[in-house]
Design an enzyme around this catalytic site. Sequence first.
Site, PDB file in Angstrom:
ATOM      1  N   ALA A  92       0.852  -1.183   0.000  1.00 56.61           N
ATOM      2  CA  ALA A  92       0.000   0.000   0.000  1.00 56.61           C
ATOM      3  C   ALA A  92       0.893   1.240   0.000  1.00 56.61           C
ATOM      4  O   ALA A  92       2.049   1.174   0.428  1.00 56.61           O
ATOM      5  CB  ALA A  92      -0.876  -0.008   1.248  1.00 56.61           C
ATOM      6  N   GLY A 150       0.434  -5.172   0.745  1.00 54.47           N
ATOM      7  CA  GLY A 150      -0.661  -5.137  -0.222  1.00 54.47           C
ATOM      8  C   GLY A 150      -0.247  -5.684  -1.584  1.00 54.47           C
ATOM      9  O   GLY A 150      -1.089  -6.201  -2.330  1.00 54.47           O
ATOM     10  N   GLU A 203      -0.671  -9.236  -1.348  1.00 51.67           N
ATOM     11  CA  GLU A 203      -2.115  -9.512  -1.256  1.00 51.67           C
ATOM     12  C   GLU A 203      -2.786  -9.447  -2.635  1.00 51.67           C
ATOM     13  O   GLU A 203      -3.709 -10.216  -2.917  1.00 51.67           O
ATOM     14  CB  GLU A 203      -2.774  -8.528  -0.285  1.00 51.67           C
ATOM     15  CG  GLU A 203      -2.338  -8.785   1.161  1.00 51.67           C
ATOM     16  CD  GLU A 203      -2.884  -7.741   2.126  1.00 51.67           C
ATOM     17  OE1 GLU A 203      -2.553  -6.560   1.961  1.00 51.67           O
ATOM     18  OE2 GLU A 203      -3.651  -8.123   3.030  1.00 51.67           O
ATOM     19  N   GLU A 254       3.640  -5.833   7.366  1.00 52.95           N
ATOM     20  CA  GLU A 254       2.847  -4.731   7.927  1.00 52.95           C
ATOM     21  C   GLU A 254       3.089  -4.501   9.413  1.00 52.95           C
ATOM     22  O   GLU A 254       3.037  -3.361   9.880  1.00 52.95           O
ATOM     23  CB  GLU A 254       1.354  -4.988   7.688  1.00 52.95           C
ATOM     24  CG  GLU A 254       0.892  -4.744   6.245  1.00 52.95           C
ATOM     25  CD  GLU A 254       1.015  -5.967   5.355  1.00 52.95           C
ATOM     26  OE1 GLU A 254       1.783  -6.895   5.710  1.00 52.95           O
ATOM     27  OE2 GLU A 254       0.348  -5.990   4.310  1.00 52.95           O
TER      28      GLU A 254
HETATM   29  C1  3H9 Z   1       0.310  -2.442   3.388  1.00 47.75           C
HETATM   30  O1  3H9 Z   1       0.605  -2.890   2.321  1.00 47.75           O
HETATM   31  C2  3H9 Z   1      -1.068  -2.518   3.991  1.00 47.75           C
HETATM   32  C3  3H9 Z   1      -1.970  -3.509   3.313  1.00 47.75           C
HETATM   33  O2  3H9 Z   1      -1.823  -4.784   3.843  1.00 47.75           O
HETATM   34  C4  3H9 Z   1      -3.419  -3.147   3.508  1.00 47.75           C
HETATM   35  C5  3H9 Z   1      -3.890  -1.857   2.927  1.00 47.75           C
HETATM   36  C6  3H9 Z   1      -5.380  -1.682   3.019  1.00 47.75           C
HETATM   37  N1  3H9 Z   1       4.653   3.398   0.139  1.00 47.75           N
HETATM   38  O3  3H9 Z   1      13.395   1.690   1.025  1.00 47.75           O
HETATM   39  P1  3H9 Z   1      13.837   2.373  -0.204  1.00 47.75           P
HETATM   40  C7  3H9 Z   1       9.511   4.669  -0.951  1.00 47.75           C
HETATM   41  S1  3H9 Z   1       1.461  -1.614   4.323  1.00 47.75           S
HETATM   42  C8  3H9 Z   1       5.171   4.587  -0.218  1.00 47.75           C
HETATM   43  O4  3H9 Z   1      14.793   3.488  -0.085  1.00 47.75           O
HETATM   44  P2  3H9 Z   1      14.995  -0.117  -1.059  1.00 47.75           P
HETATM   45  C9  3H9 Z   1      10.577   5.007   0.072  1.00 47.75           C
HETATM   46  O5  3H9 Z   1      10.088   5.916   1.032  1.00 47.75           O
HETATM   47  C10 3H9 Z   1       2.926  -1.609   3.314  1.00 47.75           C
HETATM   48  N2  3H9 Z   1       6.493   4.775  -0.459  1.00 47.75           N
HETATM   49  O6  3H9 Z   1      14.399   1.339  -1.291  1.00 47.75           O
HETATM   50  C11 3H9 Z   1      11.644   5.598  -0.798  1.00 47.75           C
HETATM   51  O7  3H9 Z   1      11.259   6.924  -1.123  1.00 47.75           O
HETATM   52  P3  3H9 Z   1      12.337   8.067  -1.328  1.00 47.75           P
HETATM   53  C12 3H9 Z   1       3.632  -2.909   3.353  1.00 47.75           C
HETATM   54  C13 3H9 Z   1       7.289   3.728  -0.342  1.00 47.75           C
HETATM   55  O8  3H9 Z   1      15.297  -0.645  -2.401  1.00 47.75           O
HETATM   56  C14 3H9 Z   1      11.558   4.769  -2.081  1.00 47.75           C
HETATM   57  O9  3H9 Z   1      10.255   4.187  -2.058  1.00 47.75           O
HETATM   58  N3  3H9 Z   1       4.891  -2.785   2.646  1.00 47.75           N
HETATM   59  C15 3H9 Z   1       6.817   2.463   0.036  1.00 47.75           C
HETATM   60  O10 3H9 Z   1      16.058  -0.062  -0.040  1.00 47.75           O
HETATM   61  C16 3H9 Z   1      12.571   3.647  -2.156  1.00 47.75           C
HETATM   62  O11 3H9 Z   1      12.515   2.884  -0.942  1.00 47.75           O
HETATM   63  C17 3H9 Z   1       6.041  -2.490   3.284  1.00 47.75           C
HETATM   64  O12 3H9 Z   1       6.083  -2.352   4.470  1.00 47.75           O
HETATM   65  C18 3H9 Z   1       5.419   2.322   0.272  1.00 47.75           C
HETATM   66  N4  3H9 Z   1       4.888   1.134   0.631  1.00 47.75           N
HETATM   67  O13 3H9 Z   1      13.819  -0.967  -0.394  1.00 47.75           O
HETATM   68  C19 3H9 Z   1       7.265  -2.332   2.410  1.00 47.75           C
HETATM   69  N5  3H9 Z   1       7.857   1.598   0.096  1.00 47.75           N
HETATM   70  O14 3H9 Z   1      13.176   7.638  -2.493  1.00 47.75           O
HETATM   71  C20 3H9 Z   1       7.960  -1.031   2.711  1.00 47.75           C
HETATM   72  C21 3H9 Z   1       8.948   2.304  -0.247  1.00 47.75           C
HETATM   73  O15 3H9 Z   1      11.546   9.291  -1.542  1.00 47.75           O
HETATM   74  N6  3H9 Z   1       9.099  -0.795   1.847  1.00 47.75           N
HETATM   75  N7  3H9 Z   1       8.621   3.583  -0.503  1.00 47.75           N
HETATM   76  O16 3H9 Z   1      13.129   8.093  -0.039  1.00 47.75           O
HETATM   77  C22 3H9 Z   1      10.279  -1.445   1.972  1.00 47.75           C
HETATM   78  O17 3H9 Z   1      10.449  -2.328   2.775  1.00 47.75           O
HETATM   79  C23 3H9 Z   1      11.406  -1.018   1.075  1.00 47.75           C
HETATM   80  O18 3H9 Z   1      11.138   0.285   0.637  1.00 47.75           O
HETATM   81  C24 3H9 Z   1      11.609  -1.914  -0.186  1.00 47.75           C
HETATM   82  C25 3H9 Z   1      12.667  -1.245  -1.127  1.00 47.75           C
HETATM   83  C26 3H9 Z   1      12.103  -3.281   0.264  1.00 47.75           C
HETATM   84  C27 3H9 Z   1      10.338  -2.035  -0.966  1.00 47.75           C
END
Ligand code: 3H9
Length: 707
Positions: A68, A107, A110, A130
């Site tokens: 998400a 998400g 999902e 999450e």
């Molecule tokens: C969810 O999904 C809820 C659902 O179950 C239900 C909903 C109803 N959103 O980390 P990085 C940005 S909860 C917005 O530096 P990497 C991040 O801020 C979500 N932005 O790269 C950064 O921005 P900036 C569950 C996001 O390669 C840029 O992307 N998912 C999101 O080291 C690059 O990120 C998670 O918890 C996001 N979801 O790592 C995953 N994710 O360049 C969360 C990232 O401006 N994300 N950004 O600084 C991660 O774990 C890592 O970002 C990921 C990439 C592994 C994806």
Amino acid sequence: MSADAQHPVVQTARQGRVLVVTIDNPPVNALGVGVRGGLLAAIAQADADPEVAAVLLVGAGRAFIAGADIREFGKPPLPPSLPEVCNRIEACAKPVVAALHGPALGGGLEIALSAHYRLAMADARLGLPEVQLGLMPGSGGTQRAPRLMGVKPAVELMLSGRHMGAQEALATGLIDRLGEGADARAAGLAYAEELLAQGAGVRRTRDAQAALADKAASQAALGALKAETVKKSRGLFSPLKVIEAVQAGLDLPFDAALKRERELFLQCIDSPQRAGLIHAFFAEREVAKVPEAKAAQPRPIASVGVVGGGTMGAGIAVAALDAGLPVTMVERDQASIARGRANVEKVYDGLVAKGRLTPEAKAAVMARFAGSTSYEALAGVDLVIEAVFEDLEVKKAVFAELDRCCKPGAVLATNTSYLDIDAIAASISRPQDVIGLHFFSPANIMKLLEIVVPAQVGADVVATAFELAKKLKKVPVRAGVCDGFIGNRILAVYRAAADHMMEDGASPYEIDEAVRAFGYPMGPFQVSDLAGGDIGWATRKRKAATRDPKARYVQIADRLCERGWFGQKTGRGYYLYPEGARIGQPDPEVLAIVAAERQRAGITPRSFSQDEIMRRYMAAMVNEGANVVHEGIALRPLDVDVTFLYGYGFPRHRGGPMKYADMVGLDRILADIREFAKDDPLFWQPSPLLVDLVAKGANFDSLNRSE
Ligand code: 3H9
């Protein structure tokens, strides 16, 4: 992050009988409102178009979907919701295939679980992380993952938040096959064509039965996980909500369980822990965005020198070796260099003993380590970190040697905790190359690295330090020069507040307990016993001459130190540590010393509730945090937050001290400070920044947004 006509975030294209739906929302294809709407439209298109026989979902760029869009949480929700999108995908009348590469998280996974068939490329990372954001899977993940994997592996995936590789996902039943080659779209298309050729129809995860067939076993597994979670989750809100949602899946029909999942998810969204944890997520990414890193290119770092082989020097050497860098350590004589090498080897021997490193791998790491008693050995290195005794003259002497021996352009760093780095820089011929790198002990483990920026340093040197932090897998925070930089300067103030409370009537044990109940792993007096009381004693003596004679000074710590009670290493400090115990016991003799000191100071002790202890502790921390931002020592409040999350054990679910203050309300914090000031106006002086923000009705977060 919204769709526009030129570059829609969801694109559809027919490839033969397959409608290829590409999510293209850089950087990580988060499921913002545009993507959600685009996916709904794409599925409607597939159902309506008689030429389409199957659908393929793929992500453009480096991810399938990272989840998400967490920037939307806390704002009014915009339709369509993600559960609606997932249900629509699952309901599609034509087979839907998801081809995963890179992150397929939250998400994102999902969405894949709602597709009818799943394929993952070798680089895919699947997870439901999450809980790390104070949330739980909220678009069917708590229902669909157990239906594919079984209760135990699914709940473990959700509670750990870990990422799973493609092979493991296949073995657990989360996906159907591995994709060949490097192109998810091509592999997905081939799979879709194969399914069509076989006449495979839709196959909805909601109807999958096998993994939950043994109801008693599922129930037993969930019961055990619940008991474990109650014990381990230490005040965290969302882990138990995961369990509740999975329980609903065992008890209720699918749609009713989905409804329950949604209710629980919304409870998590509304929790302050969600706000704190998502703040922490963004803050730890924002800290690296500093003006110098934008303005200048880092210098290349292919080798590192370390001066000093004590605990700190050795820990820094290990951090650099772990990052794959060659390290040259310089010490003053052979015995010291042997000790330095032994300190480094000890770390790797520990890993070998635990079976986490082979002796061969250790030998390969140590082959990159060299020791020398001559500064000439540092002539070729790109960066030197000095970690000798904390004494300005000693450090200046080391820097004179570095100035003499190091090649032009070498970065010269000092690992001081409080000394004036401007003075060190000014003492040599190349002040533009001198920077502070404040590691925290043990330096190979602790994540925080304060990058201390003296007046004359080159922007490229600052950029290099941030690049080094990335290589060492540290969390860097930019700090200005002052006594204690960001962390230790603020620590000194709230530690003093704790000492005042101790003298006024709270026992050190009550204070530690209140601080632990707030979420810290340890209280301040336990930390002091662990670090060694002699360190603080030396600092107090150093500052004695410049201390304001009117400022309140609590002498209890000095009384303990005079007895040689330095904490764990001497078997007693604030606590007793019989026979090397690591958890201390309250000591009646300490309480007697505290009582005597109260009497000497003419104080009639009063009692403190846990709430009052924390209000004073946090008000002191937040007020000095505001000063540090006000003076430009920290760039933004979030830099203070990250410093405390990664270097001082601040509970992550509270987001950091400044985020915590925002959540409590700055007006309340200021009112507390004014109240406390009635007894001690010198100590409790409201920070001008705090006063200003309250007057404007603004919060710290308003200062976090970068240009
Ligand atoms: C969810 O999904 C809820 C659902 O179950 C239900 C909903 C109803 N959103 O980390 P990085 C940005 S909860 C917005 O530096 P990497 C991040 O801020 C979500 N932005 O790269 C950064 O921005 P900036 C569950 C996001 O390669 C840029 O992307 N998912 C999101 O080291 C690059 O990120 C998670 O918890 C996001 N979801 O790592 C995953 N994710 O360049 C969360 C990232 O401006 N994300 N950004 O600084 C991660 O774990 C890592 O970002 C990921 C990439 C592994 C994806």
